[in-house]
Scaffold this active site. Sequence first.
Site, PDB file in Angstrom:
ATOM      1  N   ARG A   1     -32.657  -8.835 -10.057  1.00  0.00           N
ATOM      2  CA  ARG A   1     -32.956  -7.437 -10.399  1.00  0.00           C
ATOM      3  C   ARG A   1     -32.718  -7.107 -11.866  1.00  0.00           C
ATOM      4  O   ARG A   1     -33.573  -6.470 -12.502  1.00  0.00           O
ATOM      5  CB  ARG A   1     -32.170  -6.490  -9.487  1.00  0.00           C
ATOM      6  CG  ARG A   1     -32.443  -6.671  -8.004  1.00  0.00           C
ATOM      7  CD  ARG A   1     -33.912  -6.823  -7.671  1.00  0.00           C
ATOM      8  NE  ARG A   1     -34.164  -6.923  -6.242  1.00  0.00           N
ATOM      9  CZ  ARG A   1     -35.044  -7.747  -5.695  1.00  0.00           C
ATOM     10  NH1 ARG A   1     -35.749  -8.572  -6.461  1.00  0.00           N
ATOM     11  NH2 ARG A   1     -35.224  -7.760  -4.393  1.00  0.00           N
TER      12      ARG A   1
ATOM     13  N   SER B   1     -38.355  -8.979   6.518  1.00  0.00           N
ATOM     14  CA  SER B   1     -38.399  -8.574   5.123  1.00  0.00           C
ATOM     15  C   SER B   1     -37.833  -9.733   4.314  1.00  0.00           C
ATOM     16  O   SER B   1     -36.713 -10.176   4.557  1.00  0.00           O
ATOM     17  CB  SER B   1     -37.553  -7.311   4.921  1.00  0.00           C
ATOM     18  OG  SER B   1     -37.449  -7.014   3.539  1.00  0.00           O
TER      19      SER B   1
ATOM     20  N   ASP C   1     -47.120  -2.516  -0.554  1.00  0.00           N
ATOM     21  CA  ASP C   1     -46.373  -1.311  -0.919  1.00  0.00           C
ATOM     22  C   ASP C   1     -46.503  -0.962  -2.394  1.00  0.00           C
ATOM     23  O   ASP C   1     -46.783   0.190  -2.752  1.00  0.00           O
ATOM     24  CB  ASP C   1     -44.893  -1.465  -0.546  1.00  0.00           C
ATOM     25  CG  ASP C   1     -44.676  -1.450   0.961  1.00  0.00           C
ATOM     26  OD1 ASP C   1     -45.589  -0.988   1.673  1.00  0.00           O
ATOM     27  OD2 ASP C   1     -43.616  -1.895   1.414  1.00  0.00           O
TER      28      ASP C   1
ATOM     29  N   ASP D   1     -30.889  -2.679  -3.613  1.00  0.00           N
ATOM     30  CA  ASP D   1     -31.772  -2.884  -4.759  1.00  0.00           C
ATOM     31  C   ASP D   1     -32.070  -1.598  -5.523  1.00  0.00           C
ATOM     32  O   ASP D   1     -32.249  -1.611  -6.738  1.00  0.00           O
ATOM     33  CB  ASP D   1     -33.073  -3.556  -4.314  1.00  0.00           C
ATOM     34  CG  ASP D   1     -32.899  -5.045  -4.075  1.00  0.00           C
ATOM     35  OD1 ASP D   1     -31.932  -5.616  -4.619  1.00  0.00           O
ATOM     36  OD2 ASP D   1     -33.722  -5.636  -3.357  1.00  0.00           O
TER      37      ASP D   1
END
Length: 397
Positions: free
Chosen positions: A95, A175, A14, A124
């Site tokens: 993050r 995922s 991606d 996220d």
Amino acid sequence: MTERVVLAYSGGLDTSVCIGWIAEETGAEVIAVAVDVGQGGEDLDVIRKRALDCGAVEAEVADAKDEFADEYCLPAIKANALYMDRYPLVSALSRPTIVKHLVAAAKKHGATTVAHGCTGKGNDQVRFEAGISSLAPDLKCIAPVRDYAMTRDKAIAFCEEKNLPIATTKKSPYSIDQNVFGRAVETGFLEDIWNAPIEDVYEYTENPAVQREADEVVISFKEGVPVAIDGKPVTVLQAIQQLNERAGAQGIGRIDMVEDRLVGIKSREVYEAPGAIALITAHQELESVTVERELARYKRQVEQRWGELVYDGLWFSPLKRALDGFINEANQQVSGDIRMTLHGGRAVVTGRKSDQSLYDFNLATYDTGDTFDQSLSKGFIELFGMSSKIAAKRDLA
């Protein structure tokens, strides 16, 4: 002057496709930034070369494992941070680490925009964009998967059309997001919340039902910081890594939960965080010995709010920063040793030792040598219960 976009780059399909996709959609040059927070996988140099091969004008890679452990995981340990009393904030902690590097790269390369590969359904996207706006309010954010409806089918087609150096055949049914503090697994058959996880889901932990010898460990803390394992000095990163190995071998840290996402939906998540759970368990127990009662009671309220703020992507917010000060102050006396038995999926505390201990054997004992003056209790109870007693006389009349 050509616009520049900094892209949070993982090296996967991606985000590799995002490089060319962003260039076509916006006409901007793309700078790829990959941050190692202990997720394992490919070498950073391989990832950097792939970004350049996919069309990035610059590619930066950062080994941030120690930074992640010291500046993000450690505050979570000090806060005993468990979102919804269970989840040790594995992805939420990584993050802001990545955000810091993205913003630094944007300033360095004169970029006006930061891009990430998040969908529009998850937490996220908020963590990235709220973090970026807190550190650099002038930067814009784009998310190709969300903003340009870049589905996996479209990504594969783009990859094949442009002949990008990415393998597109293997598709995991899950995922997965992982770092040194833990691993998060979702989607696939797990989306049916009646389906039990299978062993294939797990990677950081062994099956806790398998018979094996127990493992005893002593974790030493200084002012809330893990500083030694079995008497041998460690960094925070080493403490997490060693306990990932030892607690993981005993099946500790498996979490299967339906959690409340910030965007308003409930999501089924399977986590494994053996080192995080072992360290937080030990830290909680040492606090129970060294932290005064009223401070401990109030800290539990702060811990919950701290965890919610971090989960919701507000790491750089004024409230989170202020609570950090409280938590650090509350950890000033949290020094000592905790002994635990790791076995059968559980980390069980079996011993506590601290020079800062508030446990007084002579006050606690029921045997000879008891220094607690029991004669004081009668009057104390009378006063303590007086307001309830007066109200009861009124209400029962």
